[in-house]
Design a protein around this motif. Structure first.
Motif, PDB file in Angstrom:
ATOM      1  N   VAL A 174      41.781  34.014  58.594  1.00 41.47           N
ATOM      2  CA  VAL A 174      42.407  33.994  57.269  1.00 41.47           C
ATOM      3  C   VAL A 174      43.696  33.196  57.383  1.00 41.47           C
ATOM      4  N   VAL A 175      43.889  32.240  56.469  1.00 45.36           N
ATOM      5  CA  VAL A 175      45.084  31.394  56.487  1.00 45.36           C
ATOM      6  C   VAL A 175      46.267  32.141  55.861  1.00 45.36           C
ATOM      7  N   THR A 176      45.990  32.809  54.757  1.00 47.73           N
ATOM      8  CA  THR A 176      47.017  33.598  54.080  1.00 47.73           C
ATOM      9  C   THR A 176      46.307  34.594  53.161  1.00 47.73           C
ATOM     10  N   THR A 177      47.044  35.541  52.680  1.00 48.10           N
ATOM     11  CA  THR A 177      46.504  36.517  51.738  1.00 48.10           C
ATOM     12  C   THR A 177      47.356  36.471  50.479  1.00 48.10           C
ATOM     13  N   VAL A 178      46.687  36.421  49.336  1.00 49.90           N
ATOM     14  CA  VAL A 178      47.370  36.388  48.050  1.00 49.90           C
ATOM     15  C   VAL A 178      47.023  37.661  47.302  1.00 49.90           C
ATOM     16  N   ARG A 179      48.017  38.197  46.615  1.00 51.52           N
ATOM     17  CA  ARG A 179      47.807  39.387  45.799  1.00 51.52           C
ATOM     18  C   ARG A 179      47.987  39.020  44.332  1.00 51.52           C
ATOM     19  N   PHE A 180      47.086  39.539  43.494  1.00 52.00           N
ATOM     20  CA  PHE A 180      47.183  39.362  42.054  1.00 52.00           C
ATOM     21  C   PHE A 180      47.422  40.731  41.430  1.00 52.00           C
ATOM     22  N   THR A 181      48.455  40.819  40.609  1.00 56.11           N
ATOM     23  CA  THR A 181      48.868  42.076  39.977  1.00 56.11           C
ATOM     24  C   THR A 181      48.359  42.125  38.542  1.00 56.11           C
ATOM     25  N   ARG A 198      41.235  28.452  50.170  1.00 60.15           N
ATOM     26  CA  ARG A 198      40.133  28.706  49.248  1.00 60.15           C
ATOM     27  C   ARG A 198      39.601  30.114  49.494  1.00 60.15           C
ATOM     28  N   HIS A 199      39.235  30.815  48.430  1.00 60.87           N
ATOM     29  CA  HIS A 199      38.656  32.151  48.557  1.00 60.87           C
ATOM     30  C   HIS A 199      37.169  32.031  48.886  1.00 60.87           C
ATOM     31  N   GLU A 200      36.669  32.906  49.743  1.00 60.58           N
ATOM     32  CA  GLU A 200      35.287  32.779  50.202  1.00 60.58           C
ATOM     33  C   GLU A 200      34.254  32.959  49.093  1.00 60.58           C
ATOM     34  N   LYS A 201      34.546  33.753  48.069  1.00 66.33           N
ATOM     35  CA  LYS A 201      33.572  33.910  46.986  1.00 66.33           C
ATOM     36  C   LYS A 201      33.423  32.626  46.182  1.00 66.33           C
ATOM     37  N   VAL A 202      34.465  31.834  46.133  1.00 61.83           N
ATOM     38  CA  VAL A 202      34.408  30.565  45.414  1.00 61.83           C
ATOM     39  C   VAL A 202      33.538  29.572  46.189  1.00 61.83           C
ATOM     40  N   ALA A 203      33.618  29.605  47.509  1.00 64.71           N
ATOM     41  CA  ALA A 203      32.855  28.678  48.350  1.00 64.71           C
ATOM     42  C   ALA A 203      31.462  29.203  48.701  1.00 64.71           C
ATOM     43  N   GLN A 204      31.191  30.423  48.342  1.00 65.25           N
ATOM     44  CA  GLN A 204      29.915  31.059  48.675  1.00 65.25           C
ATOM     45  C   GLN A 204      28.726  30.258  48.138  1.00 65.25           C
ATOM     46  N   GLY A 205      27.719  30.090  48.976  1.00 67.12           N
ATOM     47  CA  GLY A 205      26.501  29.419  48.555  1.00 67.12           C
ATOM     48  C   GLY A 205      26.558  27.903  48.607  1.00 67.12           C
ATOM     49  N   ILE A 206      27.653  27.348  49.059  1.00 71.46           N
ATOM     50  CA  ILE A 206      27.764  25.888  49.165  1.00 71.46           C
ATOM     51  C   ILE A 206      27.561  25.543  50.640  1.00 71.46           C
ATOM     52  N   SER A 207      26.347  25.157  50.968  1.00 71.80           N
ATOM     53  CA  SER A 207      25.920  25.036  52.365  1.00 71.80           C
ATOM     54  C   SER A 207      26.688  23.974  53.157  1.00 71.80           C
ATOM     55  N   GLN A 208      27.229  22.982  52.506  1.00 69.29           N
ATOM     56  CA  GLN A 208      27.938  21.928  53.235  1.00 69.29           C
ATOM     57  C   GLN A 208      29.359  22.328  53.637  1.00 69.29           C
ATOM     58  N   LEU A 209      29.787  23.539  53.263  1.00 66.30           N
ATOM     59  CA  LEU A 209      31.130  24.003  53.615  1.00 66.30           C
ATOM     60  C   LEU A 209      31.073  25.038  54.730  1.00 66.30           C
ATOM     61  N   LYS A 210      31.920  24.853  55.719  1.00 71.94           N
ATOM     62  CA  LYS A 210      31.993  25.772  56.857  1.00 71.94           C
ATOM     63  C   LYS A 210      33.385  26.391  56.894  1.00 71.94           C
ATOM     64  N   VAL A 229      43.582  41.927  46.183  1.00 72.55           N
ATOM     65  CA  VAL A 229      44.026  41.305  47.430  1.00 72.55           C
ATOM     66  C   VAL A 229      42.960  40.305  47.855  1.00 72.55           C
ATOM     67  N   MET A 230      43.381  39.057  48.032  1.00 66.71           N
ATOM     68  CA  MET A 230      42.427  38.002  48.347  1.00 66.71           C
ATOM     69  C   MET A 230      42.809  37.256  49.621  1.00 66.71           C
ATOM     70  N   PRO A 231      41.983  37.419  50.655  1.00 67.17           N
ATOM     71  CA  PRO A 231      42.200  36.599  51.846  1.00 67.17           C
ATOM     72  C   PRO A 231      41.710  35.174  51.569  1.00 67.17           C
ATOM     73  N   LEU A 232      42.478  34.205  51.998  1.00 60.49           N
ATOM     74  CA  LEU A 232      42.133  32.799  51.769  1.00 60.49           C
ATOM     75  C   LEU A 232      41.875  32.110  53.106  1.00 60.49           C
ATOM     76  N   HIS A 233      40.888  31.237  53.101  1.00 64.64           N
ATOM     77  CA  HIS A 233      40.472  30.524  54.301  1.00 64.64           C
ATOM     78  C   HIS A 233      40.537  29.021  54.065  1.00 64.64           C
ATOM     79  N   SER A 234      40.387  28.284  55.142  1.00 60.28           N
ATOM     80  CA  SER A 234      40.182  26.839  55.047  1.00 60.28           C
ATOM     81  C   SER A 234      38.691  26.581  55.200  1.00 60.28           C
TER      82      SER A 234
END
Length: 188
Positions: A65-72, A48-60, A160-165
């Motif tokens: 970084v688990v992987t990095t995805v690039r969008f062209t 999951r990208h951190e901006k998507v999870a941003q502001g959701i207090s129940q998520l830690k 370039v998007m770093p993805l986390h768990s």
């Protein structure tokens, strides 16, 4: 994500099990996975990208970084200048249900047009009904195979998007094992 990053989810589950957790992998579409995580019905979302999870207090966020995805950037061949034009001057085609567009890519653009699939996005850009779209750099073969007469990919303005768990707070007791599993997997 499961199909685009073969083996990653299976390795995470194996590592969690090695830490004594009763981990089971459920593969569901991204939007559904995020809903399950936010509601606490799922303990962990692996990618999951951190901006998507941003502001959701129940998520830690689980480091690292688990992987990095690039969008062209993908533009019409007739409008190659869209490769370098600023986002604030352009209309982008976003794919509904793909939170990368909503949370990361779209906010930078003058306008966003939503479509249900990447094929719709490619067709809209091909028909000059929008200036560009983005697609995963690792899966650009679809453009080369089906749209090479109409579209080009740009080597500039790659996102370039770093993805986390993320772990839901209902499962906080598992944090030490999750952290240990990730340390072992990623050598941190």
């Amino acid at each position: 994500a499961y199909n685009n990053m073969p083996g990653l989810a299976d390795r995470v589950v194996k590592s969690l099990k090695a830490q004594g957790l009763n981990a089971q992998l459920t593969v569901v579409p991204g939007e559904r996975a995020f809903h399950l995580l936010k509601s606490g019905e799922a303990a962990l979302d692996i990618i999951r990208h951190e901006k998507v999870a941003q502001g959701i207090s129940q998520l830690k966020k689980v480091p690292p970084v688990v992987t990095t995805v690039r969008f062209t950037r993908v533009v019409p061949k007739a409008s190659v200048e869209n490769c370098i034009r600023r986002e604030s001057e352009l209309a982008v085609v976003g794919i509904k249900g793909n939170r990368v567009f909503d949370g990361v890519i779209a906010p930078k653009f003058k306008e966003i047009v939503w479509v249900p699939s990447e094929d719709h996005a490619f067709r809209m850009v091909s028909a000059n009904r929008a200036d560009l779209t983005y697609w995963m750099s690792s899966r650009l073969e679809v453009i080369e195979q089906e749209y090479s007469d109409l579209l080009i990919t740009c080597d500039k303005n790659v996102v370039v998007m770093p993805l986390h768990s993320y772990l839901h707070s209902n499962y906080e007791l598992a944090w030490p094992q999750v952290e240990a599993a990730y340390r072992e997997m990623f050598g941190i």
